[in-house]
Design a protein around this motif. Structure first.
Motif, PDB file in Angstrom:
ATOM      1  N   ILE A  16       1.077  -1.086   0.045  1.00 45.66           N
ATOM      2  CA  ILE A  16      -0.021   0.144   0.077  1.00 45.66           C
ATOM      3  C   ILE A  16       0.944   1.257   0.090  1.00 45.66           C
ATOM      4  O   ILE A  16       1.923   1.332   0.726  1.00 45.66           O
ATOM      5  N   ARG A  17       0.845   2.386  -1.016  1.00 45.57           N
ATOM      6  CA  ARG A  17       1.381   3.398  -0.738  1.00 45.57           C
ATOM      7  C   ARG A  17       0.357   4.681  -0.855  1.00 45.57           C
ATOM      8  O   ARG A  17      -0.319   4.658  -1.975  1.00 45.57           O
ATOM      9  N   VAL A  18       0.575   5.403   0.077  1.00 51.48           N
ATOM     10  CA  VAL A  18      -0.610   6.464   0.177  1.00 51.48           C
ATOM     11  C   VAL A  18       0.207   7.647   0.104  1.00 51.48           C
ATOM     12  O   VAL A  18       1.280   7.678   0.754  1.00 51.48           O
ATOM     13  N   ARG A  19       0.103   8.690  -0.725  1.00 51.51           N
ATOM     14  CA  ARG A  19       0.893   9.806  -1.047  1.00 51.51           C
ATOM     15  C   ARG A  19      -0.099  11.225  -0.911  1.00 51.51           C
ATOM     16  O   ARG A  19      -0.900  11.282  -1.729  1.00 51.51           O
ATOM     17  N   LEU A  21      -2.182  12.565   1.043  1.00 48.86           N
ATOM     18  CA  LEU A  21      -3.772  12.155   1.050  1.00 48.86           C
ATOM     19  C   LEU A  21      -4.656  13.336   1.825  1.00 48.86           C
ATOM     20  O   LEU A  21      -4.211  13.659   2.989  1.00 48.86           O
ATOM     21  N   ASP A  35       1.131  10.573   4.316  1.00 52.34           N
ATOM     22  CA  ASP A  35       2.156   9.676   3.472  1.00 52.34           C
ATOM     23  C   ASP A  35       2.157   8.351   4.103  1.00 52.34           C
ATOM     24  O   ASP A  35       2.381   8.354   5.297  1.00 52.34           O
ATOM     25  N   LEU A  57      -9.134   6.681   7.572  1.00 52.96           N
ATOM     26  CA  LEU A  57      -7.935   6.289   6.597  1.00 52.96           C
ATOM     27  C   LEU A  57      -7.956   4.761   5.869  1.00 52.96           C
ATOM     28  O   LEU A  57      -8.103   4.696   4.636  1.00 52.96           O
ATOM     29  N   THR A  60     -10.725   4.945   3.690  1.00 50.09           N
ATOM     30  CA  THR A  60     -10.377   5.538   2.395  1.00 50.09           C
ATOM     31  C   THR A  60      -9.564   4.628   1.590  1.00 50.09           C
ATOM     32  O   THR A  60      -9.793   4.770   0.354  1.00 50.09           O
ATOM     33  N   ILE A  61      -8.685   4.134   2.131  1.00 50.60           N
ATOM     34  CA  ILE A  61      -7.836   2.975   1.335  1.00 50.60           C
ATOM     35  C   ILE A  61      -9.001   1.896   0.597  1.00 50.60           C
ATOM     36  O   ILE A  61      -8.554   1.633  -0.394  1.00 50.60           O
ATOM     37  N   LYS A  67     -11.724  10.504  -1.431  1.00 53.42           N
ATOM     38  CA  LYS A  67     -10.572  11.479  -0.733  1.00 53.42           C
ATOM     39  C   LYS A  67     -10.776  12.733  -1.791  1.00 53.42           C
ATOM     40  O   LYS A  67     -11.389  13.045  -2.831  1.00 53.42           O
ATOM     41  N   ILE A  72      -3.525   6.866  -3.709  1.00 52.81           N
ATOM     42  CA  ILE A  72      -3.455   5.702  -3.186  1.00 52.81           C
ATOM     43  C   ILE A  72      -3.278   4.616  -4.072  1.00 52.81           C
ATOM     44  O   ILE A  72      -3.816   4.298  -5.221  1.00 52.81           O
TER      45      ILE A  72
END
Ligand code: ATP
Ligand code: MG
Lengths: 274, 377
Positions: A16-19, A21, A35, A57, A60-61, A67, A72
């Motif tokens: 999982i890569r969240v940037r 957000l 992040d 969160l 949201t993922i 968002k 994501i």
């Protein structure tokens, strides 16, 4: 939860890569440029004060909360760019355990575990029954719980049943929202062991929201702390203990944290086999 | 895409080697099941079987279960079986998700005729129980109602006003509309049929008596049973589901006083008022149609109406209204309290609340008709 043919390339790849957000409800902004990375095969503990947005969160993922901006990626795929079919395929690869269990009240535990199988797989009824009972046993529920309805279960049993359902499709990634809250300390420790054993046997990646310091010490490989809409600290227990952020300091080096920090060496003993 | 889970058979003397290949994951569910059954067929009759996992790609609990199940079944059939070349991760998985005996639950099936008789018996017993319970509940709520009236300072005024608004005020438009339409239809049919006898003006008598005595109150009650009875069941039922009723009880509050009495009272106050409006709307519908369709002027219509009906005609309808309200409210509350833990049970009780309420409204109306006929009111 799938054993790969060739063992991984060795490098920890990011599942999982969240940037950057941003998430908000009306005028209220909950995530302000968050992040986060979750790596394959790890148990990531996600901590933060009540109401800071840990559940938001997670949701949201999972695509349950829209968002405002940011990116994501799950399994390397940008969630904004996947079409409905790919999204369905992605969703097959993760399991979710909601904070309140969210078992289907009209179905028995066994039927709850079978529900995702029925939707996604073509299996015979016999195999579905066997696999459901296997999962129910794996999460440590007694066999007679299989035919009970959620309203007939205790709080801890609901958590286990929800975990069994989350594991129904043999996911690679599971989201757990406060799996041990509301359990007695012994039950919570058992649950921790269970998650760890499952994670080791089945090669799961676990994203776990928790308030439970014991769980964090016992099973989390890495920890991310959420405050003011951002991840303010991320890393192992050591990193957390040496963080200078006031909230992290208060959390890990408060009265409850200190005791655990002293005794944590014996808690790291590996959990027994299944 | 996953590779097909399959196997190749190699016979060496009386030992059979089963070389598994492909991905043994749940994605290829049905195929994997077939392959696993194939394993058993291929090795049946041999002295020993070796299940070789060297060329297996990915494997999950489903695959592990099926492979181990095949092995166990072969063992049971007298074939010495073992699994070879499993990677460490696969071994752990095979251990964790290994075969264990889940005795299949036996579906209990009796004789169809016997089942039917049992069902009939059970529903008769249930109907009787419903009735007994209903009477008990009626007594309990009447006592609670009287107690509430006796202690007005303790009465939950806000709740009452709120429910008056939602049961009463908000139903006004729809009740006016349907009663107006029914008034129109009755008038049109009456005039049309009575025209053969040259007795068009008698249609006014019919409209007046039918609307005031029966239609107004009946239509209003049925509408409220559907609209507010269902709401009462759903509200109380979902509170029951989420243990809110239990929370009330342990706070020392009686759900009867807090939840049911205000709703009952609101219904009992609202229904006569709505019936009055319904009567007016129905008569107005009749007046409009008589004017347009039979050329009867409003003045003539009203004159005719005055001679045709008495105050008692009007009262007959109105007297029934509070009883209808009581029936609807009681059934709604009772069904709500009967909700069990599941979402389906909520749906079932709401349905049964509406059906029972409408049925009982009609039964009560019939009883009143007999009563008024015998006292010649
Ligand atoms: N649907 C929603 N509409 C408006 N605000 C919401 C909604 N869902 C959550 N919030 C708000 O978002 C914030 C974060 O909530 P969230 O449930 O993520 O907290 P949390 O960190 O999971 O807390 P806890 O540890 O108590 O579970 C809270 O202030 C909450 O009021
Ligand atoms: Mg939460």
């Amino acid at each position: 939860m799938v054993v790969e043919a060739a063992n991984g390339t060795g490098q920890a790849d990011v599942i999982i890569r969240v940037r950057d957000l941003v998430v908000g409800f009306g005028p209220k902004i909950i995530m302000r440029g968050l992040d986060l990375d979750v790596r394959r095969g790890e148990v990531l503990g996600f901590v933060g004060g009540s109401g800071q947005g840990k559940s938001v969160l997670t949701r949201t993922i999972l695509g349950l909360v829209p968002k405002r901006s940011g990116k994501i990626e799950v399994f390397g795929q940008d969630l904004d760019r996947v079409d409905a079919d790919d999204r369905r395929r992605l969703e097959r690869r993760y399991g979710v355990m909601f904070q309140q269990g969210a078992l289907f009240s009209g179905l028995t535990v066994k039927q709850n575990v079978q529900a995702p199988m029925r939707e996604h797989l073509k299996l015979s009824q016999r195999l579905m029954d066997e696999l459901a009972l296997l999962k129910i046993e794996l999460v440590g529920l007694p066999r007679d719980a299989a035919d009970k309805f959620p309203s007939e279960l205790s709080g801890g049993m609901i958590k286990r049943a929800a975990l069994a359902r989350a594991l129904a499709l043999d996911p690679e990634l599971v989201f757990l929202d406060e799996p041990t809250s509301g359990l007695d300390p012994i039950g919570a420790a058992e649950f921790d062991d269970l998650i760890q054993t499952l994670q080791r046997t089945l090669g799961l990646t676990v994203f776990m929201v928790t308030h439970d310091l014991d769980s964090i010490y016992a099973i989390c490989d890495r920890i991310a702390a959420l405050a003011e809409g951002k991840v303010i600290a991320e890393g192992t227990i050591q990193t957390m203990l040496s963080s200078q952020h006031p909230w992290v300091k208060a959390y890990f080096r408060g009265k409850r944290g200190r005791v655990l920090a002293l005794t944590r060496d014996d808690r790291h003993a590996p959990a027994g086999g299944l | 895409m996953p590779a097909k889970p399959g196997f190749a058979v190699e016979r060496a003397g009386d030992e059979t080697r089963l070389n598994l290949g492909g991905d043994w994951t749940l994605e290829s569910g049905a195929e994997m099941e077939r392959s696993s059954d194939g394993l058993i067929g291929a090795a049946a009759g041999a002295r020993a079987a070796v299940i070789d996992l060297a060329r297996v790609g990915r494997m999950d609990t489903g695959g592990a279960w099926l492979i181990d199940r095949a092995r166990t079944i072969l063992e049971a059939a007298g074939v010495q079986s073992r699994i070879e070349n499993a990677r460490p991760a696969q071994s752990t998985l095979l251990e964790a998700a290994g075969w264990r005996d889940f005795e299949a639950p036996k579906p209990r099936r009796g004789h169809p005729l016997l089942d039917m008789l049992t069902d009939v018996g059970a529903s008769v017993v249930n109907a009787w129980r419903d009735l007994v319970h209903g009477v008990g509940f009626l007594g309990e709520s009447v006592v609670a109602l009287l107690r509430a009236l006796g202690r007005p300072h303790l009465f939950r005024m806000t709740s009452l006003i709120y429910h008056l608004e939602s049961f009463g005020l908000r139903s006004v438009p729809i009740i006016l509309l349907i009663n107006f339409l029914v008034g129109c239809i009755v008038a049109q049919q009456g005039i049309f049929q009575l025209r053969y006898f040259g007795a068009e003006t008698f249609a006014v008598n019919m409209i007046g008596i039918l609307i005031l005595r029966e239609m107004g109150v009946l239509l209003t009650s049925i509408m409220i049973a559907g609209r507010s009875g269902s709401a009462i069941t759903a509200e109380i039922g979902s509170m029951k589901m989420r243990e809110e009723i239990d929370a009330l009880k342990v706070m020392g509050l009686s759900p009867m006083d807090v939840l049911i009495v205000p709703r009952l009272l609101a219904l009992i106050l609202a229904l006569p008022l709505l019936t009055f409006l319904a009567d007016m709307a129905g008569i107005f519908g009749g007046l409009v149609v008589s004017w347009g369709y039979a050329g009867l002027s409003p003045d003539a219509f009203l004159d005719r109406l005055k001679t045709a009906i008495g105050f008692n005609t009007f009262m007959v309808g109105l007297i029934k209204a509070p009883f209808m309200a009581l029936v609807i409210g009681l059934i709604g509350a009772m069904e709500g309290l009967a909700v069990q833990g599941s979402a389906e049970s909520l749906g079932r009780q709401v349905t049964s609340s509406v059906v029972k309420a409408i049925f009982m409204v009609i039964v009560v109306d019939g009883l009143f008709a007999m009563f008024f006929a015998s006292i010649e009111y």
